[in-house]
Design a protein around this motif. Sequence first.
Motif, PDB file in Angstrom:
ATOM      1  N   LYS A   1       0.871  -1.169   0.000  1.00 30.68           N
ATOM      2  CA  LYS A   1       0.000   0.000   0.000  1.00 30.68           C
ATOM      3  C   LYS A   1       0.906   1.216   0.000  1.00 30.68           C
ATOM      4  N   LEU A   2       0.743   2.059  -1.003  1.00 28.37           N
ATOM      5  CA  LEU A   2       1.584   3.233  -1.180  1.00 28.37           C
ATOM      6  C   LEU A   2       0.703   4.470  -1.028  1.00 28.37           C
ATOM      7  N   ILE A   3       1.087   5.361  -0.143  1.00 25.74           N
ATOM      8  CA  ILE A   3       0.354   6.611   0.046  1.00 25.74           C
ATOM      9  C   ILE A   3       1.318   7.751  -0.257  1.00 25.74           C
ATOM     10  N   ARG A   4       1.022   8.481  -1.316  1.00 28.44           N
ATOM     11  CA  ARG A   4       1.883   9.592  -1.728  1.00 28.44           C
ATOM     12  C   ARG A   4       1.779  10.736  -0.727  1.00 28.44           C
ATOM     13  N   LYS A   5       2.916  11.356  -0.455  1.00 28.25           N
ATOM     14  CA  LYS A   5       2.957  12.439   0.522  1.00 28.25           C
ATOM     15  C   LYS A   5       2.350  13.736  -0.003  1.00 28.25           C
ATOM     16  N   SER A   6       2.342  13.920  -1.298  1.00 23.82           N
ATOM     17  CA  SER A   6       1.784  15.158  -1.839  1.00 23.82           C
ATOM     18  C   SER A   6       0.291  15.219  -1.509  1.00 23.82           C
TER      19      SER A   6
ATOM     20  N   GLN B   1      -1.683  -9.501   7.260  1.00 22.65           N
ATOM     21  CA  GLN B   1      -0.479  -9.385   8.070  1.00 22.65           C
ATOM     22  C   GLN B   1       0.400  -8.279   7.526  1.00 22.65           C
ATOM     23  N   LEU B   2       0.816  -7.371   8.403  1.00 20.19           N
ATOM     24  CA  LEU B   2       1.738  -6.296   8.049  1.00 20.19           C
ATOM     25  C   LEU B   2       3.161  -6.787   8.294  1.00 20.19           C
ATOM     26  N   PHE B   3       4.006  -6.751   7.249  1.00 20.88           N
ATOM     27  CA  PHE B   3       5.389  -7.190   7.385  1.00 20.88           C
ATOM     28  C   PHE B   3       6.328  -6.025   7.663  1.00 20.88           C
ATOM     29  N   TRP B   4       6.238  -4.963   6.860  1.00 20.38           N
ATOM     30  CA  TRP B   4       7.129  -3.812   6.999  1.00 20.38           C
ATOM     31  C   TRP B   4       6.360  -2.540   6.718  1.00 20.38           C
ATOM     32  N   SER B   5       6.870  -1.450   7.243  1.00 17.21           N
ATOM     33  CA  SER B   5       6.416  -0.124   6.843  1.00 17.21           C
ATOM     34  C   SER B   5       7.653   0.765   6.762  1.00 17.21           C
ATOM     35  N   PHE B   6       7.652   1.653   5.806  1.00 20.83           N
ATOM     36  CA  PHE B   6       8.791   2.547   5.607  1.00 20.83           C
ATOM     37  C   PHE B   6       8.338   3.722   4.764  1.00 20.83           C
ATOM     38  N   GLU B   7       9.212   4.689   4.621  1.00 22.27           N
ATOM     39  CA  GLU B   7       8.886   5.853   3.805  1.00 22.27           C
ATOM     40  C   GLU B   7      10.118   6.334   3.067  1.00 22.27           C
ATOM     41  N   ASP B   8       9.871   7.110   2.031  1.00 24.51           N
ATOM     42  CA  ASP B   8      10.932   7.812   1.331  1.00 24.51           C
ATOM     43  C   ASP B   8      10.444   9.239   1.099  1.00 24.51           C
ATOM     44  N   GLU B   9      11.141   9.992   0.275  1.00 22.91           N
ATOM     45  CA  GLU B   9      10.796  11.402   0.098  1.00 22.91           C
ATOM     46  C   GLU B   9       9.443  11.615  -0.583  1.00 22.91           C
ATOM     47  N   ARG B  10       8.925  10.609  -1.292  1.00 19.72           N
ATOM     48  CA  ARG B  10       7.678  10.812  -2.022  1.00 19.72           C
ATOM     49  C   ARG B  10       6.462  10.066  -1.474  1.00 19.72           C
TER      50      ARG B  10
END
Length: 102
Positions: free
Chosen positions: A39-44, A75-84
Amino acid sequence: DRSTIDASDFEYIRTLCVDEHGERLVARKAESGQVYTVKLIRKSGYSADALAGRMRREQKILRVLRECQVPFVVQLFWSFEDERAMYLVMVSAMDHMQSRPR
């Protein structure tokens, strides 16, 4: 040996859906070949505080429901973020559908 995981660790295969909650993608972890739903949520369009709060709540809810063994919770395995964007890496949607009790 890296102890952190990020978006570059995955090969994004296809988009499952795009809606107001973000995008859901099928992705393969390069190291293992294991397939996940990301699941990808854009920061903009979000304030940093609002998005961080939303992600923390979603992570907590998934973990608590899983610990309580609520059926049909992924099941949630990982969560992380980057600049976008911010990412939640969960069990593959296909695996989850096949493992549901009938």
